[in-house]
Design a protein around this motif. Structure first.
Motif, PDB file in Angstrom:
ATOM      1  N   MET A   1       0.840  -1.192   0.000  1.00  0.00           N
ATOM      2  CA  MET A   1       0.000   0.000   0.000  1.00  0.00           C
ATOM      3  C   MET A   1       0.880   1.248   0.000  1.00  0.00           C
ATOM      4  N   THR A   2       0.415   2.268  -0.665  1.00  0.00           N
ATOM      5  CA  THR A   2       1.217   3.478  -0.861  1.00  0.00           C
ATOM      6  C   THR A   2       0.579   4.674  -0.163  1.00  0.00           C
ATOM      7  N   ILE A   3       1.409   5.436   0.540  1.00  0.00           N
ATOM      8  CA  ILE A   3       0.943   6.610   1.278  1.00  0.00           C
ATOM      9  C   ILE A   3       1.634   7.846   0.735  1.00  0.00           C
ATOM     10  N   LEU A   4       0.856   8.886   0.510  1.00  0.00           N
ATOM     11  CA  LEU A   4       1.389  10.182   0.099  1.00  0.00           C
ATOM     12  C   LEU A   4       1.578  11.035   1.338  1.00  0.00           C
ATOM     13  N   LEU A   5       2.812  11.423   1.623  1.00  0.00           N
ATOM     14  CA  LEU A   5       3.148  12.241   2.784  1.00  0.00           C
ATOM     15  C   LEU A   5       3.503  13.641   2.301  1.00  0.00           C
ATOM     16  N   ILE A   6       2.738  14.635   2.758  1.00  0.00           N
ATOM     17  CA  ILE A   6       2.981  16.019   2.353  1.00  0.00           C
ATOM     18  C   ILE A   6       3.368  16.800   3.601  1.00  0.00           C
ATOM     19  N   GLU A   7       4.668  17.041   3.753  1.00  0.00           N
ATOM     20  CA  GLU A   7       5.235  17.598   4.982  1.00  0.00           C
ATOM     21  C   GLU A   7       6.488  18.393   4.628  1.00  0.00           C
ATOM     22  N   ASP A   8       6.557  19.647   5.085  1.00  0.00           N
ATOM     23  CA  ASP A   8       7.695  20.489   4.702  1.00  0.00           C
ATOM     24  C   ASP A   8       8.904  20.351   5.624  1.00  0.00           C
ATOM     25  N   ASP A   9       8.785  19.667   6.740  1.00  0.00           N
ATOM     26  CA  ASP A   9       9.899  19.471   7.664  1.00  0.00           C
ATOM     27  C   ASP A   9      10.571  18.137   7.335  1.00  0.00           C
ATOM     28  N   PRO A  10      11.795  18.167   6.783  1.00  0.00           N
ATOM     29  CA  PRO A  10      12.460  16.916   6.370  1.00  0.00           C
ATOM     30  C   PRO A  10      12.679  15.939   7.532  1.00  0.00           C
ATOM     31  N   SER A  11      12.953  16.446   8.728  1.00  0.00           N
ATOM     32  CA  SER A  11      13.222  15.549   9.858  1.00  0.00           C
ATOM     33  C   SER A  11      11.957  14.783  10.251  1.00  0.00           C
ATOM     34  N   ILE A  12      10.801  15.479  10.277  1.00  0.00           N
ATOM     35  CA  ILE A  12       9.534  14.809  10.587  1.00  0.00           C
ATOM     36  C   ILE A  12       9.180  13.827   9.476  1.00  0.00           C
ATOM     37  N   ALA A  13       9.371  14.247   8.232  1.00  0.00           N
ATOM     38  CA  ALA A  13       9.066  13.374   7.097  1.00  0.00           C
ATOM     39  C   ALA A  13       9.897  12.097   7.165  1.00  0.00           C
ATOM     40  N   GLN A  14      11.152  12.213   7.578  1.00  0.00           N
ATOM     41  CA  GLN A  14      12.016  11.032   7.659  1.00  0.00           C
ATOM     42  C   GLN A  14      11.560  10.077   8.748  1.00  0.00           C
ATOM     43  N   ILE A  15      11.179  10.639   9.905  1.00  0.00           N
ATOM     44  CA  ILE A  15      10.696   9.796  11.013  1.00  0.00           C
ATOM     45  C   ILE A  15       9.437   9.049  10.596  1.00  0.00           C
ATOM     46  N   VAL A  16       8.477   9.774  10.021  1.00  0.00           N
ATOM     47  CA  VAL A  16       7.222   9.146   9.584  1.00  0.00           C
ATOM     48  C   VAL A  16       7.502   8.068   8.541  1.00  0.00           C
ATOM     49  N   THR A  17       8.364   8.385   7.593  1.00  0.00           N
ATOM     50  CA  THR A  17       8.713   7.419   6.547  1.00  0.00           C
ATOM     51  C   THR A  17       9.335   6.159   7.132  1.00  0.00           C
ATOM     52  N   ASP A  18      10.275   6.335   8.052  1.00  0.00           N
ATOM     53  CA  ASP A  18      10.955   5.179   8.656  1.00  0.00           C
ATOM     54  C   ASP A  18       9.965   4.248   9.356  1.00  0.00           C
TER      55      ASP A  18
END
Length: 228
Positions: A1-18
C-alpha cells in the motif's frame, strides 16, 4: 500500500517514513502543497498524510482540492492545536487529526485504522456472521450465543465485530483502542476490561478460547471457526 506524505519538515518526514516503511508501506514524500497536489493527481494512494502549514498551498486548501476528486483517507498532522483548526480540517474532508509533537507509533496505528475502515467500507457485508455457537447480526447489532441474544454494550459489540471481521490478524491494545475509541488518550486498561467482559459473556475461556485468543506480549486475535 502506498501513502502520500505532504510535509515540509524533512526531519519529521524522515521519522514518519521510517516508521511506516517498517509496516511495509511505500511512502511518496512531497515538501510543499502544490507539489503534493500535483503528485496526488498523477498517482493512486491508499492514504494521504497532510501538514497544515505548507508552502505554496496550505493544508486546508489541499484537503479541499483532494476531496473534489477522491474519498481517499486523509490524516492531518499539525502543530495547530486549537479546536477551530481540528473542526475545520474534519469539515473539509480530513478523516483524522494528529497534533505535533506526536508518537510515531500512534500515527502508524491511526494510518492502519483509517485504511482498514476505508477498505471495509468499500466491500459489501453479509447481514449475518456465524462462528461455532455464535451468530453476529449486523443489521440488528446483536450477538447471539446458542440461540440466545446476549447483552453487550455498544463498545463491546463494536470490538467483537471488529475482531470477527479480521480473523487471524493480531491487534495490539493500542490498535484496538485507536479503532474503537478513536485513539484519544490511549488507555490499555479499557481494552483489557472490554476483552474480559466479552469473554465472560461469550463463555469463552481464556486458557482454551474459541473466539478471542491472547497473543502474549502483542495483543489479541480472533480465532472463531466459520460455521452456519
Amino acid at each position: 500500500m502506498t501513502i502520500l506524505l505532504i510535509e515540509d519538515d524533512p526531519s519529521i518526514a524522515q521519522i514518519v517514513t521510517d516508521y511506516l516503511e517498517k509496516e511495509s508501506f511505500t511512502i511518496m514524500w512531497c515538501e510543499d502543497g502544490e507539489l503534493g497536489y500535483n503528485t496526488f493527481l498523477t498517482n493512486t494512494y491508499d492514504l494521504i498524510v497532510v501538514d497544515l502549514m505548507l508552502p505554496k498551498m496550505d493544508g486546508f486548501t489541499l484537503c479541499e482540492k483532494i476531496r473534489e476528486h477522491s474519498d481517499v483517507p486523509i490524516i492531518v498532522v499539525s502543530a495547530k492545536q486549537s479546536d477551530f483548526d481540528k473542526v475545520r480540517s474534519l469539515e473539509i474532508g480530513a478523516d483524522d487529526y494528529v497534533t505535533k509533537p506526536f508518537s510515531p507509533f500512534e500515527l502508524t496505528a491511526r494510518v492502519k485504522a483509517q485504511i482498514r475502515r476505508y477498505k471495509r467500507g468499500a466491500q459489501p457485508q453479509a447481514e449475518y456472521m456465524f462462528f461455532q455457537d455464535v451468530k453476529i447480526d449486523r443489521k440488528g447489532r446483536r450477538v447471539i450465543v446458542d440461540g440466545e441474544a446476549i447483552v453487550l454494550t455498544a463498545k463491546e459489540y463494536q470490538l467483537f465485530l471488529y475482531l470477527a471481521e479480521n480473523p487471524g490478524q493480531v491487534f495490539s491494545k493500542e490498535d484496538l483502542y485507536t479503532e474503537i475509541w478513536n485513539g484519544d488518550g490511549f488507555d490499555s486498561r479499557t481494552v483489557t476490561v472490554h476483552i474480559k467482559n466479552l469473554r465472560y459473556k461469550l463463555k469463552d475461556g481464556k486458557k482454551l478460547p474459541k473466539y478471542i485468543e491472547t497473543v502474549w506480549g502483542v495483543g489479541y486475535k480472533f480465532i472463531g471457526i466459520p460455521g452456519k
